[in-house]
Enzyme design. Sequence first.
Site: not given
Ligand code: XIL
Length: 377
Positions: A160, A267
Amino acid sequence: MRRPEALVLGALGTALAVVSAVGAADGPALKDLMPKGMLLGVAVSQGQVEEKDQAAVDLVTRHYDSITPENLLKWGPVHPEPDKYNFAPADTFVAFGEKRKMTLIGHTLVWHSQTPAWVFEGKDGKPLDRETALARMRDHINAVVGRYKGKIKGWDVVNEAINDDAEGTMRKSKWQQAIGDDYIAKAFEFAHAADPQAELYYNDYSLTNAPKRATAIRIVKDLKTRGLRVDGVGEQGHWLLGGPSLADIEATITDIAAAGVKVHITELDVDVLPRDPGMYGADLEKRAKFKAETNLYPDSLPPDKQAELARRYAEIFAIFLKHRDKIARVTFWGVDDGHSWLNGFPIPGRVNHPLLFDRQRKAKPAFDAVVETLSKK
Ligand code: XIL
């Protein structure tokens, strides 16, 4: 619930709306339906790799051939204090995956979020200087990537780094502020030095937005120009029922591949609840109001919405199949709806239904839709 194979096969080709959920334990294993060379992954929690939740462990074991730790390899959990690493959960993650011969993904080395405050503190209350920031980054990457050398196949090296604005500018994160834009190149350099065999990825969300995607591709080209290893770009794939468009998803895949790297959908989930820009703000009253107004399915997802979700997943997977030569992996962000981070994002306390398995760990119509799409390949 047991369900004879004949019925499962009979369901293929039937209109999605009338396909009922296949028993997850008895139906096809999703990973076996994926095209050759495309892994199917899932994000796992610490509790799951510690095998505290047998139903989730069974689903992970049966349907996926790759795992990503949802949190436990982020800087905060794994390196909470300057001289303290907490490797036990990550060791358990690796053992869980190795036992099942899964491909292990590391998430994530350099990010603005879930990183302890000390990482960004300069000496004597001064702003963090470039050399200290680089030294901390290098030490962290050496320790973490080095420990899992030869075990973790690929790393989300930087997560990010790009803003959501119309120009796709670089996020002014504390890393960027202390080091400059070449913090990305440095992170890739350190990761490669720590494990020369590991694949290295740049990961971000909303690369379906053209300006952000263009910047991600500039990052890839910059890394290549510097002679650094970069194997792939991760599009997180946190998508909604109503967007991004299939055309934008497709353009993301083809543009990334044209830059000479593999696409990873890292994701994946599909938010079924309404979004509003105000949900991201700090106004607590506004957020409470949004929560009350948009928590539409607190008990269960009604059949028409199940069907809509199923159609959306079918369309998305059809695109993945079409571009099978460009996509190395598709990873879901969570095993089941009960575990999804979307129950807490963008506003906490809503009941979301974004994945293929519901809170009872039963396959949803969306699961059948993905099975059907993959079976037509
Ligand atoms: C999220 C997790 O799913 C949660 O459990 C945590 O509280 C916050 O992070 N982008 C990403 C991930 O790259 O690491 C994030 O994961 C969601 C958004």
